[in-house]
Design a protein around this motif. Structure first.
Motif, mmCIF file in Angstrom:
data_model
loop_
_atom_site.group_PDB
_atom_site.id
_atom_site.type_symbol
_atom_site.label_atom_id
_atom_site.label_comp_id
_atom_site.label_asym_id
_atom_site.label_seq_id
_atom_site.Cartn_x
_atom_site.Cartn_y
_atom_site.Cartn_z
ATOM 1 N N UNK A 115 0.828 -1.205 0.000
ATOM 2 C CA UNK A 115 0.000 0.000 0.000
ATOM 3 C C UNK A 115 0.863 1.256 0.000
ATOM 4 N N UNK A 116 1.959 1.224 0.745
ATOM 5 C CA UNK A 116 2.859 2.381 0.798
ATOM 6 C C UNK A 116 3.432 2.679 -0.588
ATOM 7 N N UNK A 117 3.837 1.631 -1.296
ATOM 8 C CA UNK A 117 4.377 1.819 -2.644
ATOM 9 C C UNK A 117 3.293 2.357 -3.573
ATOM 10 N N UNK A 118 2.071 1.838 -3.458
ATOM 11 C CA UNK A 118 0.978 2.314 -4.297
ATOM 12 C C UNK A 118 0.684 3.791 -4.032
ATOM 13 N N UNK B 290 15.707 1.734 -14.633
ATOM 14 C CA UNK B 290 17.022 2.339 -14.862
ATOM 15 C C UNK B 290 16.864 3.730 -15.465
ATOM 16 N N UNK B 291 15.829 3.910 -16.276
ATOM 17 C CA UNK B 291 15.545 5.218 -16.887
ATOM 18 C C UNK B 291 14.603 6.053 -16.032
ATOM 19 N N UNK B 292 14.120 5.472 -14.933
ATOM 20 C CA UNK B 292 13.138 6.119 -14.055
ATOM 21 C C UNK B 292 11.881 6.526 -14.834
ATOM 22 N N UNK B 293 11.333 5.577 -15.594
ATOM 23 C CA UNK B 293 10.076 5.787 -16.306
ATOM 24 C C UNK B 293 9.225 4.520 -16.228
ATOM 25 N N UNK B 294 7.935 4.694 -16.417
ATOM 26 C CA UNK B 294 7.020 3.571 -16.579
ATOM 27 C C UNK B 294 6.173 3.852 -17.822
ATOM 28 N N UNK B 295 5.694 2.802 -18.449
ATOM 29 C CA UNK B 295 4.847 2.947 -19.634
ATOM 30 C C UNK B 295 3.418 2.568 -19.287
ATOM 31 N N UNK B 296 2.499 3.455 -19.578
ATOM 32 C CA UNK B 296 1.073 3.156 -19.457
ATOM 33 C C UNK B 296 0.619 2.695 -20.832
ATOM 34 N N UNK C 12 9.176 8.805 -13.175
ATOM 35 C CA UNK C 12 9.045 8.601 -11.731
ATOM 36 C C UNK C 12 10.312 9.110 -11.061
ATOM 37 N N UNK C 13 10.183 9.469 -9.792
ATOM 38 C CA UNK C 13 11.344 9.941 -9.041
ATOM 39 C C UNK C 13 12.245 8.756 -8.687
ATOM 40 N N UNK C 14 13.465 9.060 -8.276
ATOM 41 C CA UNK C 14 14.411 8.014 -7.865
ATOM 42 C C UNK C 14 13.835 7.196 -6.720
ATOM 43 N N UNK C 15 13.201 7.861 -5.762
ATOM 44 C CA UNK C 15 12.620 7.170 -4.613
ATOM 45 C C UNK C 15 11.531 6.185 -5.044
ATOM 46 N N UNK C 16 10.668 6.603 -5.943
ATOM 47 C CA UNK C 16 9.599 5.725 -6.409
ATOM 48 C C UNK C 16 10.173 4.546 -7.186
ATOM 49 N N UNK C 17 11.186 4.787 -8.015
ATOM 50 C CA UNK C 17 11.828 3.702 -8.762
ATOM 51 C C UNK C 17 12.411 2.670 -7.804
ATOM 52 N N UNK C 18 13.032 3.130 -6.726
ATOM 53 C CA UNK C 18 13.605 2.212 -5.731
ATOM 54 C C UNK C 18 12.512 1.395 -5.038
ATOM 55 N N UNK C 19 11.405 2.048 -4.712
ATOM 56 C CA UNK C 19 10.305 1.347 -4.055
ATOM 57 C C UNK C 19 9.675 0.309 -4.982
ATOM 58 N N UNK C 20 9.488 0.662 -6.242
ATOM 59 C CA UNK C 20 8.928 -0.296 -7.197
ATOM 60 C C UNK C 20 9.838 -1.504 -7.349
ATOM 61 N N UNK C 21 11.152 -1.260 -7.405
ATOM 62 C CA UNK C 21 12.105 -2.359 -7.494
ATOM 63 C C UNK C 21 12.034 -3.252 -6.258
ATOM 64 N N UNK C 22 11.910 -2.630 -5.083
ATOM 65 C CA UNK C 22 11.805 -3.391 -3.834
ATOM 66 C C UNK C 22 10.513 -4.210 -3.806
ATOM 67 N N UNK C 23 9.420 -3.647 -4.339
ATOM 68 C CA UNK C 23 8.149 -4.375 -4.366
ATOM 69 C C UNK C 23 8.237 -5.580 -5.303
ATOM 70 N N UNK C 24 8.908 -5.413 -6.432
ATOM 71 C CA UNK C 24 9.099 -6.536 -7.355
ATOM 72 C C UNK C 24 9.834 -7.666 -6.655
ATOM 73 N N UNK C 25 10.896 -7.327 -5.918
ATOM 74 C CA UNK C 25 11.658 -8.350 -5.192
ATOM 75 C C UNK C 25 10.816 -8.994 -4.099
ATOM 76 N N UNK C 26 9.996 -8.197 -3.435
ATOM 77 C CA UNK C 26 9.126 -8.727 -2.376
ATOM 78 C C UNK C 26 8.096 -9.693 -2.973
ATOM 79 N N UNK C 27 7.551 -9.338 -4.121
ATOM 80 C CA UNK C 27 6.603 -10.231 -4.797
ATOM 81 C C UNK C 27 7.259 -11.554 -5.167
ATOM 82 N N UNK C 28 8.488 -11.478 -5.672
ATOM 83 C CA UNK C 28 9.199 -12.699 -6.061
ATOM 84 C C UNK C 28 9.490 -13.582 -4.859
ATOM 85 N N UNK C 29 9.791 -12.959 -3.720
ATOM 86 C CA UNK C 29 10.072 -13.753 -2.519
ATOM 87 C C UNK C 29 8.802 -14.356 -1.935
#
Length: 338
Positions: A171-174, A199-205, A220-237
Motif C-alpha cells: 500500500x505504501x508503494x501504491x 534504470x531510466x526512471x520511467x514507466x509505460x502506461x 518517476x522519481x528516484x525514490x519511487x523507482x527504488x520502491x517499485x524495485x523493492x516491491x518486485x523483489x518482495x513479490x518474487x520472494x
C-alpha cells in the motif's frame, strides 16, 4: 387507403416495444457499445449507472412502459440523485460508511451523461419516438471544485501503512506511486513488470490500460523507482515460483482490484485522521497536478503526464487556495531577488 410501408414498420416497432422490459433494450445498447470498442471500465460504468436508474424507476413507476418514458421522468431521477440519494448507495464496501444525502453535481453529471447516451441510442434505433437525451440538461459545476490533499495530509497518509507487513508495504508503494505520477488507479493496478523501466526512471502506461486508449511514458522519481524495485523483489520472494507479472498483489498472489484498493486507501485515510477532503484514489491525481505546478512544473508537461488530450481538462484538476497563491506569488513575483 393502405398504410405506407414506412408507417407500417414504425407501428410494428412500437408494438414490439410494448412486450420488452427496459433491461432488454439496455442489453442491446451494451452490445452496441462493445462492438464500438469501449473499454471494460467504461462498459462497467454504463452498466452500474443504468442499474441505479432502473432501480429508481422500478420503485417509483413499476408499471411504466418504455414508450411512456418522458423527459420529466428522467428529470425526477436527476432531482432524486441531487436531493435524496445516499452517497455510495449500492457500493459493495462503502455504503455503510456514509449517510450523507444528495450526490454532488459533478457526480450527478457523470451518471446523467451515461443515461443520456443510453436514451440517445434508444431514439436513434427507433425504440423511443422522442429524443429525451436532448431535453435533459447537465448541472452547472464550477470548474475548479475538485479537492486535493494538503502537504501535511500527504505525509500523514504515507505514514499510515505498516511497512513491516507485506500488504502495508504494498500500500505504501501504491500511495507513493500515485502521489509521484498522478496515475489513474486502474492504470496503476494494471501495471506489469514489462511496463517498468526503472534504470531510466520511467514507466509505460499501455494503450490497453490508458483511459483514452493512447500509450504514454510517465517519469518517476528516484525514490519511487527504488520502491517499485523493492516491491518486485518482495513479490518474487512471496510468490517465488509463480512469478506474477502484476505489481500490486493480494496475499494469495492475485491482482489487487479497484474496490479492494479503494477500501484500503479509505481505511488509511481514516487511520491517519484525514478530514476535509475525500480520501479516494482520484484525490491523489488532483494532488499530484496541483503540487506539480506549485513546485514549478508547467501545464503542458503536466498534460502529457496525466494523459489528457485537452488542456482544459487538466485545468479542472488544479485548485489553488489562498495559501497556495501566496506561496506561488512569493516564489514568482518580479520583486523576488530585487
Amino acid at each position: 387507403m393502405p398504410m405506407a410501408t414506412g408507417t407500417r414498420k414504425r407501428l410494428t416497432s412500437a408494438a414490439i416495444t410494448l412486450h420488452h422490459p427496459l433491461d432488454y433494450y439496455f442489453a442491446l445498447f451494451l452490445r452496441a457499445k462493445k462492438t464500438e470498442g469501449l473499454k471494460p471500465r467504461t462498459l462497467n460504468d454504463h452498466e452500474s449507472h443504468y442499474r441505479y436508474f432502473q432501480r429508481w424507476l422500478t420503485g417509483k413507476y413499476p408499471t411504466l412502459k418504455l414508450e411512456e418514458l418522458t423527459a420529466d421522468h428522467v428529470r425526477q431521477y436527476v432531482q432524486h440523485m441531487l436531493t435524496e440519494q445516499t452517497l455510495y448507495t449500492g457500493h459493495p464496501t462503502l455504503e455503510s460508511h456514509n449517510t450523507d444525502i444528495g450526490l454532488s453535481p459533478a457526480t450527478v453529471n457523470i451518471r446523467t451523461r451515461t443515461l443520456k447516451c443510453f436514451l440517445r441510442f434508444l431514439h436513434d434505433e427507433g425504440y423511443l419516438q422522442t429524443d429525451l437525451a436532448s431535453r435533459v440538461k447537465l448541472q452547472k459545476v464550477a470548474e475548479d471544485t475538485l479537492g486535493a490533499f494538503e502537504k501535511e495530509q500527504v505525509l500523514q497518509l504515507l505514514a499510515a501503512p505498516n511497512q513491516r507487513e507485506f500488504l502495508g508495504f504494498r500500500d505504501y508503494v501504491l500511495l507513493t506511486l500515485l502521489f509521484d505520477t498522478g496515475l489513474r488507479i486502474n492504470e496503476a493496478l494494471n501495471l506489469t513488470l514489462d511496463d517498468l523501466y526503472l534504470a531510466d526512471k520511467t514507466i509505460t502506461v499501455r494503450a490497453s490500460i490508458a483511459k483514452n486508449g493512447t500509450s504514454r511514458v510517465v517519469p518517476v522519481s528516484k525514490r519511487t523507482a527504488e520502491l517499485l524495485s523493492a516491491l518486485v523483489q518482495e513479490n518474487l520472494s512471496q510468490f517465488s515460483k509463480r512469478s506474477p507479472s502484476n505489481l500490486f498483489l493480494l496475499n494469495n498472489g492475485k491482482p489487487l482490484t479497484y474496490n479492494q484498493a479503494y477500501e484500503r486507501i479509505r481505511l488509511h485515510g481514516e487511520n491517519a485522521g484525514i478530514t476535509g477532503v475525500r480520501v479516494s484514489p482520484h484525490t491523489f491525481r488532483h494532488t499530484f497536478a496541483k503540487l506539480y505546478l506549485m513546485n514549478g512544473g508547467d501545464l503542458f508537461s503536466l498534460q502529457k503526464i496525466l494523459g489528457h488530450q485537452d488542456i482544459s481538462m487538466v485545468r479542472k484538476y488544479v485548485q489553488l487556495n489562498n495559501r497556495d497563491l501566496q506561496e506561488k506569488h512569493a516564489q514568482s513575483s518580479p520583486l523576488v531577488g530585487m
